[in-house]
Design a protein around this motif. Structure first.
Motif, short mmCIF file in Angstrom:
data_model
loop_
_atom_site.label_atom_id
_atom_site.label_comp_id
_atom_site.label_asym_id
_atom_site.label_seq_id
_atom_site.Cartn_x
_atom_site.Cartn_y
_atom_site.Cartn_z
N LYS A 52 0.84 -1.21 0.00
CA LYS A 52 0.00 0.00 0.00
C LYS A 52 0.87 1.25 0.00
O LYS A 52 0.61 2.21 -0.72
N GLU A 72 3.99 1.52 -1.03
CA GLU A 72 4.71 1.64 -2.29
C GLU A 72 3.81 2.19 -3.40
O GLU A 72 4.25 2.97 -4.24
N ARG A 73 2.53 1.77 -3.41
CA ARG A 73 1.60 2.32 -4.40
C ARG A 73 1.39 3.82 -4.17
O ARG A 73 1.33 4.60 -5.13
#
Length: 252
Positions: free
Chosen positions: A88, A90-91
């Motif tokens: 999450k 990294e997104r």
């Protein structure tokens, strides 16, 4: 008992942009996690995680991108495995970088319009950003993918599309073909090639080989982009010959 958290930023106003909304959604997820853990105080969470209170508060504030160390500590303090939160985070990080890149792209395009030739930006880039900016150059020149395939022989429009979307790596040969299609001059080509060598060190030898075939730049001449499909410069006035094809052989 934990103090009430400050309200999250309002994303319904006309000033909110997509990456801010994603940041607020991420902060809301952290708040929900904390509530499910019994709403421990920030002081307690700090003791459990080793992360200071200010950083923990900022993580669920929705105003600033938290570091992974802070998120990991926050999640750990709530008694949850952080593995699922890594993806999450990294997104969200990617969304933030993309938003900043788009803002930077606007200044690049304005610079191209002012100077009338396409040069790479001065800031460090990664492979994804290089592909995005090259796609901006294509759009700046008003070229479709099929136009590029017609103007710079060696690669199909499918290959150009895959590279400019970031699905395939930017190689020295296809970079040369893209620049050829966009009408870049030899000085511009050299700058872009130098950028590629920094971004993808594995391409450095091929970059050197291709640059060795190019005419030496003239110090007294400023190269400007010619019409798409030709690269002005050199003794013959054109660099669209065999030495400047995107790749030898058939289309790829």
């Amino acid at each position: 008992m934990a103090r009430p958290m400050n309200p999250l930023p309002n994303t319904d106003t006309h000033t909110a942009d997509p990456h801010d909304r994603k940041l607020v959604d991420f902060a809301h997820g952290l708040r929900t996690l904390r509530e499910k853990a019994g709403n421990p105080s920030l002081a307690t969470m700090s003791q459990r995680s080793g992360v200071c209170i200010a950083l923990l508060s900022g993580a669920h504030g929705g105003h600033k991108m938290p570091t992974w160390r802070t998120v990991e500590g926050y999640v750990h303090a709530c008694g949850t495995d952080s593995a699922g939160w890594r993806a999450k985070w990294e997104r969200l990080q990617l969304a933030q970088r993309t938003a900043r890149a788009r803002s930077g792209h606007a200044s690049i395009v304005r610079n191209w319009a002012r100077l009338r030739y396409i040069t790479p930006p001065q800031w460090p880039m990664n492979e994804a950003e290089l592909a995005e900016i090259l796609d901006q150059a294509r759009r700046f020149r008003g070229l479709s993918l099929r136009d590029m395939a017609h103007r710079s022989v060696g690669f199909s429009h499918h290959t150009y599309g895959a590279v400019l979307r970031g699905d395939r790596p930017v190689t020295a040969d296809i970079l040369l073909a893209i620049l050829h299609a966009c009408g870049a001059g030899p000085g511009e080509v050299r700058r872009w090639m130098q950028v590629l060598a920094r971004v993808r060190p594995t391409e450095e030898l091929r970059v050197r080989s291709l640059l060795a075939k190019m005419p030496a730049p003239r110090a007294s001449t400023r190269h400007r982009a010619g019409p798409p499909g030709r690269m002005s410069g050199g003794r013959g006035g054109s660099m669209g010959g065999d030495n400047f094809r995107g790749a030898p052989g058939g289309r790829k």
